[in-house]
Design a protein around this motif. Structure first.
Motif, PDB file in Angstrom:
ATOM      1  N   ILE A 285      31.831  36.945  49.876  1.00  0.00           N
ATOM      2  CA  ILE A 285      30.474  37.509  49.857  1.00  0.00           C
ATOM      3  C   ILE A 285      29.471  36.470  50.383  1.00  0.00           C
ATOM      4  CG2 ILE A 285      30.620  39.463  48.257  1.00  0.00           C
ATOM      5  CD1 ILE A 285      30.005  37.596  45.919  1.00  0.00           C
TER       6      ILE A 285
ATOM      7  N   GLU B 229      33.052  28.886  45.007  1.00  0.00           N
ATOM      8  CA  GLU B 229      33.988  29.055  43.891  1.00  0.00           C
ATOM      9  C   GLU B 229      35.409  28.905  44.415  1.00  0.00           C
ATOM     10  OE1 GLU B 229      33.436  32.686  41.696  1.00  0.00           O
ATOM     11  OE2 GLU B 229      35.147  32.310  40.390  1.00  0.00           O
TER      12      GLU B 229
ATOM     13  N   GLN C 220      28.159  34.119  47.725  1.00  0.00           N
ATOM     14  CA  GLN C 220      28.492  32.713  47.771  1.00  0.00           C
ATOM     15  C   GLN C 220      28.185  32.171  49.164  1.00  0.00           C
ATOM     16  OE1 GLN C 220      32.291  31.891  45.913  1.00  0.00           O
ATOM     17  NE2 GLN C 220      31.920  33.272  44.215  1.00  0.00           N
TER      18      GLN C 220
ATOM     19  N   GLY D 137      31.598  30.498  38.457  1.00  0.00           N
ATOM     20  CA  GLY D 137      32.407  31.670  38.687  1.00  0.00           C
ATOM     21  C   GLY D 137      33.452  31.885  37.577  1.00  0.00           C
ATOM     22  N   ASN D 138      34.032  33.070  37.666  1.00  0.00           N
ATOM     23  CA  ASN D 138      35.072  33.455  36.720  1.00  0.00           C
ATOM     24  C   ASN D 138      36.213  32.425  36.689  1.00  0.00           C
ATOM     25  OD1 ASN D 138      33.569  35.777  36.351  1.00  0.00           O
ATOM     26  ND2 ASN D 138      34.811  37.026  37.733  1.00  0.00           N
TER      27      ASN D 138
ATOM     28  N   TRP E 210      41.277  35.465  39.234  1.00  0.00           N
ATOM     29  CA  TRP E 210      41.393  36.173  40.513  1.00  0.00           C
ATOM     30  C   TRP E 210      42.843  36.473  40.870  1.00  0.00           C
ATOM     31  CZ3 TRP E 210      37.003  38.279  41.615  1.00  0.00           C
ATOM     32  CH2 TRP E 210      35.823  37.655  41.195  1.00  0.00           C
TER      33      TRP E 210
ATOM     34  N   TRP F 173      27.149  42.851  47.001  1.00  0.00           N
ATOM     35  CA  TRP F 173      28.614  42.791  46.840  1.00  0.00           C
ATOM     36  C   TRP F 173      29.105  44.188  46.526  1.00  0.00           C
ATOM     37  CZ3 TRP F 173      31.330  40.195  42.006  1.00  0.00           C
ATOM     38  CH2 TRP F 173      32.719  40.397  42.092  1.00  0.00           C
TER      39      TRP F 173
ATOM     40  N   PHE G 253      26.670  28.735  46.454  1.00  0.00           N
ATOM     41  CA  PHE G 253      27.767  28.722  45.477  1.00  0.00           C
ATOM     42  C   PHE G 253      29.096  28.669  46.218  1.00  0.00           C
ATOM     43  CE2 PHE G 253      29.725  31.917  42.159  1.00  0.00           C
ATOM     44  CZ  PHE G 253      30.424  30.900  41.556  1.00  0.00           C
TER      45      PHE G 253
ATOM     46  N   GLU H  35      23.576  33.494  40.465  1.00  0.00           N
ATOM     47  CA  GLU H  35      24.450  34.357  41.281  1.00  0.00           C
ATOM     48  C   GLU H  35      23.657  35.589  41.656  1.00  0.00           C
ATOM     49  OE1 GLU H  35      28.474  35.390  40.217  1.00  0.00           O
ATOM     50  OE2 GLU H  35      28.735  33.482  39.152  1.00  0.00           O
TER      51      GLU H  35
ATOM     52  N   ASN I  92      30.402  30.366  32.346  1.00  0.00           N
ATOM     53  CA  ASN I  92      30.045  31.395  33.317  1.00  0.00           C
ATOM     54  C   ASN I  92      30.235  32.781  32.725  1.00  0.00           C
ATOM     55  OD1 ASN I  92      29.653  32.400  36.216  1.00  0.00           O
ATOM     56  ND2 ASN I  92      31.629  33.309  35.665  1.00  0.00           N
ATOM     57  N   GLU I  93      29.203  33.594  32.793  1.00  0.00           N
ATOM     58  CA  GLU I  93      29.278  35.016  32.409  1.00  0.00           C
ATOM     59  C   GLU I  93      30.132  35.240  31.167  1.00  0.00           C
ATOM     60  OE1 GLU I  93      30.312  37.445  35.825  1.00  0.00           O
ATOM     61  OE2 GLU I  93      28.428  36.975  36.819  1.00  0.00           O
TER      62      GLU I  93
ATOM     63  N   TYR J 192      24.349  41.566  41.261  1.00  0.00           N
ATOM     64  CA  TYR J 192      24.786  41.943  42.608  1.00  0.00           C
ATOM     65  C   TYR J 192      24.333  43.370  42.880  1.00  0.00           C
ATOM     66  CZ  TYR J 192      27.733  37.797  42.459  1.00  0.00           C
ATOM     67  OH  TYR J 192      28.179  36.509  42.397  1.00  0.00           O
TER      68      TYR J 192
HETATM   69  O1  AHR Z   1      30.734  35.586  42.761  1.00  0.00           O
HETATM   70  C1  AHR Z   1      31.838  36.345  42.401  1.00  0.00           C
HETATM   71  C2  AHR Z   1      31.981  36.504  40.888  1.00  0.00           C
HETATM   72  O2  AHR Z   1      30.921  37.282  40.405  1.00  0.00           O
HETATM   73  C3  AHR Z   1      31.887  35.257  40.064  1.00  0.00           C
HETATM   74  O3  AHR Z   1      33.106  34.596  39.958  1.00  0.00           O
HETATM   75  C4  AHR Z   1      31.452  35.763  38.725  1.00  0.00           C
HETATM   76  O4  AHR Z   1      30.704  34.829  38.014  1.00  0.00           O
HETATM   77  C5  AHR Z   1      30.696  37.025  39.048  1.00  0.00           C
HETATM   78  O5  AHR Z   1      31.125  38.102  38.276  1.00  0.00           O
END
Ligand code: AHR
Length: 490
Positions: A353, A26, A348, A70-71, A96, A295, A24, A291, A171-172, A243
């Motif tokens: 991470i 991001e 990632q 990702g976010n 972020w 982390w 991954f 994912e 995503n999420e 995670y």
């Molecule tokens: O990988 C880091 C973040 O973790 C990603 O952006 C998100 O999808 C998850 O919460």
């Protein structure tokens, strides 16, 4: 302590999809800027991509790379990262709290991905945006018609379509932290309609709908069921994210993290099959664990990072030996569930991470988790076998955790049997007995181990690396070790 592993080449779990060990990238921290892309770096190519990072990703042979979040993706306008670089907007990335320069977008990323030999798993923004922009992006990437978005790609210098097969529907979207998070039903409807128009634009693509963002999500279960009920006919995979971390500094419990991953996979599989039965459908929804990783190391220091800077050093967890062992057990868990988990993304790949780290203007180096990940990519090829691991257990974190966690893969082409095994014991080496039902010769034993569970790597020193164990009559799994045992089948 000792352990016996029993298996038969005939008792298969399933063929391992090569996309099981994807990764991954991001737009986050130094993953893109200062990670894969650093125009001023001495090894950079004409497009600004770091040659040293590219070489390492090529060496790993990462089969699939999720992008651009990702976010991040939930607030992203993909058009910002296309066309003339001088005209691209600098934007606030709300996910972020950083500045996105848009100097890399899908135009550049697909060029880089081509060089790595991996395919792209592209996520669309179902946060601030929806079906319309998603279908336009599919046309931009894959369109062959003489129409606006396919023409826009051609004008930007790409006559040939990018041919992106695998797409994530957001995503999420269950997470409160997500830009424009949704309730299960809100997301399910949005994803269903986006899926329809994306597949009408290109009927060869495969779609991954969002499952829960972690195994403890408050809407877990209801989320999966609702999404599956609404989207069943239009999607191919449901995602899982999780995670792990040693937040309480309880290594014995932390080393058992894969038990949670296994139960999460089994629970989501059961929900998929429940909805399949309800719908009286012949179609099976498979899983995309897109994912997963350790982390937690960087959580506190990230709070000190100033907002609204370009490529801040976010999520730069520095991993140690125990993290590598946990990653090893998570890999064996994916292998043992490969009949349902077809896609996996270690999150990632670079700096965030990540198994690969870079110094600005300097060198690239390998984190401890690089090794188990590279071993899975290299040796977990073929058919995963059912395996009976007879070993003692211990109790930690309220769970009974076996000392030995193992998985086996039969590589028919090479006539090899590969056993992956983690010894979670912090005290005892473990002699290994095997009963494979066929005659084999052990030809290699690779291990990642050491006396200090907290040993880390850095740009200056690799304290945790792989070592080749000298073969003898008895196989010993050293205490606190990750092992790859390669047997030739006679
Ligand atoms: O990988 C880091 C973040 O973790 C990603 O952006 C998100 O999808 C998850 O919460």
């Amino acid at each position: 302590m000792n352990c016996t592993i029993k298996l038969s080449l005939k008792n298969e779990i399933g063929k391992i999809d090569k996309r099981l060990f994807g990764s991954f990238i991001e737009h986050l921290g130094r993953a893109v800027y200062g990670g894969i892309y650093e125009p001023d770096h001495p090894t950079a190519d004409k497009n600004g991509f770091r040659g040293d990072v590219l070489e390492l990703v090529k060496e790993l042979k990462v089969p699939v790379i999720r992008y651009p979040g990702g976010n991040f993706v939930s607030g992203y306008n993909w058009e910002d990262g296309t066309g003339d670089k001088a005209l691209r907007p600098r934007k606030m990335d709300l996910a972020w709290q950083a500045v996105e320069t848009n100097q890399v977008g899908i135009d550049e990323f697909q060029e880089w991905a081509k060089l790595t030999g991996g395919e792209i798993m592209m996520a669309v923004n179902l946060g601030t945006r929806g079906a319309d922009e998603a279908r336009e992006l599919v046309e931009y990437c894959n369109g062959t018609t003489d129409t606006h978005y396919a023409d826009m790609r051609r004008k930007n210098g790409f006559e040939e379509p990018f041919g992106i097969k695998l797409w994530c529907l957001g995503n999420e979207m269950d997470g409160a932290w997500q830009i424009c998070a949704q309730t299960p039903y809100e997301y399910a409807r949005k994803a269903c309609e986006a899926a329809k128009v994306m597949k009408w634009t290109d009927d060869s693509i495969e779609l991954v709908a969002c499952g829960s963002s972690n195994s403890n999500s408050p809407t877990f279960g209801v989320w999966e069921e609702t999404v599956l009920r609404e989207c069943y006919d239009h999607i191919d995979y449901l995602s899982l994210h999780n995670y792990y971390g040693n937040r309480d500094n309880d290594s014995a419990a932390y080393l058992g993290s894969s038990l949670d991953m296994d139960s999460f996979i089994k629970r989501v599989t059961a929900i998929c099959d429940k909805v399949k039965a309800e719908k009286n459908s012949d179609k099976q929804i498979n899983l995309s664990f897109d994912e997963w990783n350790v982390w937690f190391h960087s959580n506190e220091s990230d709070k000190e990072i100033p907002k609204w800077t370009v490529a801040p050093p976010q999520l730069e967890d520095i991993y140690n030996l125990e993290d590598a062992l946990v990653v090893g057990t998570l890999l064996t868990t994916l292998i043992k569930n490969c009949d349902r988990v077809k896609i996996g993304c270690l999150a990632q790949l670079v700096n965030v991470i990540a198994p690969i780290m870079t110094e600005k203007g300097g060198k690239v180096w390998k984190q401890t988790i690089f090794y188990p990940y590279s071993h899975a990519l290299k040796f977990a090829r073929g058919t995963a076998l059912q395996i009976k691991t007879e070993a003692e257990s211990y109790t930690a974190g309220g769970k009974e955790i076996p000392y030995i966690e193992a998985a086996a893969v039969y590589n028919e082409e090479e006539k090899e049997l590969v056993v992956f095994a983690v010894n979670r014991s912090q005290k005892d080496d473990c002699p290994l007995d095997t009963d494979f039902g066929v005659s084999t010769d052990l030809i290699r034993h690779l291990t990642v181990t050491g006396d200090d569970l907290k040993a880390e790597n850095s740009a200056k020193a690799e304290r945790v690396t792989e070592t080749e164990i000298q073969l003898s009559d008895k196989v010993i799994l050293p205490k606190q070790s990750w092992n790859v045992l390669i047997y030739k089948i006679n």
